[in-house]
Design a protein around this motif. Structure first.
Motif, PDB file in Angstrom:
ATOM      1  N   VAL A  55     -65.316  64.690 -72.028  1.00  0.00           N
ATOM      2  CA  VAL A  55     -65.606  64.855 -70.596  1.00  0.00           C
ATOM      3  C   VAL A  55     -67.010  64.340 -70.318  1.00  0.00           C
ATOM      4  O   VAL A  55     -67.965  64.710 -70.990  1.00  0.00           O
ATOM      5  N   THR A  56     -67.134  63.472 -69.305  1.00  0.00           N
ATOM      6  CA  THR A  56     -68.451  62.976 -68.886  1.00  0.00           C
ATOM      7  C   THR A  56     -68.804  63.434 -67.475  1.00  0.00           C
ATOM      8  O   THR A  56     -69.963  63.407 -67.094  1.00  0.00           O
ATOM      9  N   LEU A  81     -66.126  66.821 -56.925  1.00  0.00           N
ATOM     10  CA  LEU A  81     -66.410  65.665 -57.767  1.00  0.00           C
ATOM     11  C   LEU A  81     -65.171  65.292 -58.574  1.00  0.00           C
ATOM     12  O   LEU A  81     -64.400  66.176 -58.955  1.00  0.00           O
ATOM     13  N   PRO A  82     -64.987  64.026 -58.866  1.00  0.00           N
ATOM     14  CA  PRO A  82     -63.843  63.641 -59.697  1.00  0.00           C
ATOM     15  C   PRO A  82     -64.111  63.938 -61.170  1.00  0.00           C
ATOM     16  O   PRO A  82     -65.258  64.006 -61.599  1.00  0.00           O
ATOM     17  N   GLY A  83     -63.048  64.123 -61.915  1.00  0.00           N
ATOM     18  CA  GLY A  83     -63.172  64.270 -63.351  1.00  0.00           C
ATOM     19  C   GLY A  83     -63.158  62.903 -64.014  1.00  0.00           C
ATOM     20  O   GLY A  83     -62.384  62.024 -63.630  1.00  0.00           O
ATOM     21  N   ARG A  84     -64.024  62.723 -64.984  1.00  0.00           N
ATOM     22  CA  ARG A  84     -64.084  61.460 -65.726  1.00  0.00           C
ATOM     23  C   ARG A  84     -64.289  61.777 -67.201  1.00  0.00           C
ATOM     24  O   ARG A  84     -64.873  62.788 -67.568  1.00  0.00           O
ATOM     25  N   GLY A  85     -63.816  60.869 -68.013  1.00  0.00           N
ATOM     26  CA  GLY A  85     -63.980  61.047 -69.451  1.00  0.00           C
ATOM     27  C   GLY A  85     -64.157  59.721 -70.150  1.00  0.00           C
ATOM     28  O   GLY A  85     -63.904  58.657 -69.587  1.00  0.00           O
ATOM     29  N   TRP A  86     -64.587  59.817 -71.398  1.00  0.00           N
ATOM     30  CA  TRP A  86     -64.766  58.639 -72.247  1.00  0.00           C
ATOM     31  C   TRP A  86     -63.791  58.787 -73.407  1.00  0.00           C
ATOM     32  O   TRP A  86     -63.814  59.775 -74.145  1.00  0.00           O
ATOM     33  N   CYS A  87     -62.921  57.815 -73.553  1.00  0.00           N
ATOM     34  CA  CYS A  87     -61.922  57.830 -74.620  1.00  0.00           C
ATOM     35  C   CYS A  87     -62.562  57.336 -75.916  1.00  0.00           C
ATOM     36  O   CYS A  87     -63.064  56.216 -75.973  1.00  0.00           O
ATOM     37  N   SER A 121     -54.577  62.992 -71.738  1.00  0.00           N
ATOM     38  CA  SER A 121     -54.586  61.843 -72.646  1.00  0.00           C
ATOM     39  C   SER A 121     -55.128  60.613 -71.913  1.00  0.00           C
ATOM     40  O   SER A 121     -55.124  60.549 -70.692  1.00  0.00           O
ATOM     41  N   CYS A 122     -55.585  59.666 -72.681  1.00  0.00           N
ATOM     42  CA  CYS A 122     -56.093  58.413 -72.117  1.00  0.00           C
ATOM     43  C   CYS A 122     -54.919  57.617 -71.555  1.00  0.00           C
ATOM     44  O   CYS A 122     -53.938  57.378 -72.258  1.00  0.00           O
ATOM     45  N   PRO A 123     -54.998  57.189 -70.295  1.00  0.00           N
ATOM     46  CA  PRO A 123     -53.900  56.410 -69.718  1.00  0.00           C
ATOM     47  C   PRO A 123     -53.790  55.000 -70.314  1.00  0.00           C
ATOM     48  O   PRO A 123     -52.772  54.342 -70.157  1.00  0.00           O
ATOM     49  N   GLN A 124     -54.840  54.565 -71.023  1.00  0.00           N
ATOM     50  CA  GLN A 124     -54.813  53.216 -71.590  1.00  0.00           C
ATOM     51  C   GLN A 124     -54.236  53.175 -73.003  1.00  0.00           C
ATOM     52  O   GLN A 124     -53.480  52.284 -73.333  1.00  0.00           O
ATOM     53  N   CYS A 125     -54.629  54.157 -73.844  1.00  0.00           N
ATOM     54  CA  CYS A 125     -54.171  54.099 -75.236  1.00  0.00           C
ATOM     55  C   CYS A 125     -53.383  55.333 -75.663  1.00  0.00           C
ATOM     56  O   CYS A 125     -52.821  55.347 -76.756  1.00  0.00           O
ATOM     57  N   GLY A 126     -53.355  56.380 -74.836  1.00  0.00           N
ATOM     58  CA  GLY A 126     -52.605  57.586 -75.150  1.00  0.00           C
ATOM     59  C   GLY A 126     -53.347  58.592 -76.021  1.00  0.00           C
ATOM     60  O   GLY A 126     -52.819  59.665 -76.316  1.00  0.00           O
ATOM     61  N   SER A 127     -54.557  58.277 -76.436  1.00  0.00           N
ATOM     62  CA  SER A 127     -55.331  59.173 -77.288  1.00  0.00           C
ATOM     63  C   SER A 127     -55.694  60.452 -76.541  1.00  0.00           C
ATOM     64  O   SER A 127     -55.913  60.442 -75.335  1.00  0.00           O
ATOM     65  N   ALA A 179     -62.800  53.531 -73.447  1.00  0.00           N
ATOM     66  CA  ALA A 179     -62.664  53.315 -72.002  1.00  0.00           C
ATOM     67  C   ALA A 179     -63.186  54.537 -71.234  1.00  0.00           C
ATOM     68  O   ALA A 179     -63.087  55.668 -71.707  1.00  0.00           O
ATOM     69  N   LEU A 180     -63.749  54.291 -70.060  1.00  0.00           N
ATOM     70  CA  LEU A 180     -64.079  55.355 -69.127  1.00  0.00           C
ATOM     71  C   LEU A 180     -62.854  55.569 -68.250  1.00  0.00           C
ATOM     72  O   LEU A 180     -62.347  54.628 -67.640  1.00  0.00           O
ATOM     73  N   ILE A 181     -62.369  56.815 -68.207  1.00  0.00           N
ATOM     74  CA  ILE A 181     -61.092  57.092 -67.550  1.00  0.00           C
ATOM     75  C   ILE A 181     -61.198  58.275 -66.596  1.00  0.00           C
ATOM     76  O   ILE A 181     -62.035  59.150 -66.780  1.00  0.00           O
TER      77      ILE A 181
END
Length: 113
Positions: A99-100, A67-73, A88-94, A78-80
């Motif tokens: 983990v979702t 299964l792929p790893g996914r997370g919520w920033c 880190s979040c690829p969109q904001c760097g946070s 964002a769902l990443i």
């Protein structure tokens, strides 16, 4: 190597289910494993084959569904995709990513006789 204890737990689970579901042989066992579960699939295959000897799962195929790893920033909502904890979040760097999906280790399906 915790894969050995996981394989032993799988055999115990199969034996418990064989009693309640009245089957005598496991042909195929499908597992869903995420990248954050910290399980080496190759080692798990090896350990499962070793502990399955002289059990109802001897000769059974162990099929692993990755299964792929996914997370919520929490920073940008964002769902990443994530490959490991604390990515880190690829969109904001946070680094505040919850983990979702991806820490699963569960039996998806059995083929039995």
């Amino acid at each position: 190597m915790h894969e050995m204890s996981i394989a032993e737990g799988l055999i115990q689970l199969l034996e418990d289910q064989a009693q309640s579901q009245q089957f005598t042989r496991v042909k195929t066992l499908w597992l869903e494993i995420g990248p954050l579960a910290a399980v080496d699939a190759h080692a798990l295959h090896f350990c499962f084959e070793a502990v399955a000897r002289d059990t109802l799962a001897e000769g059974a195929l162990l099929e692993i569904i990755e299964l792929p790893g996914r997370g919520w920033c929490l920073g940008c909502n964002a769902l990443i995709p994530i490959r490991q904890r604390y990515d880190s979040c690829p969109q904001c760097g946070s680094h505040q990513v919850q983990v979702t999906q991806g820490d699963e280790l569960r039996v998806k399906e059995l083929e039995v006789d």
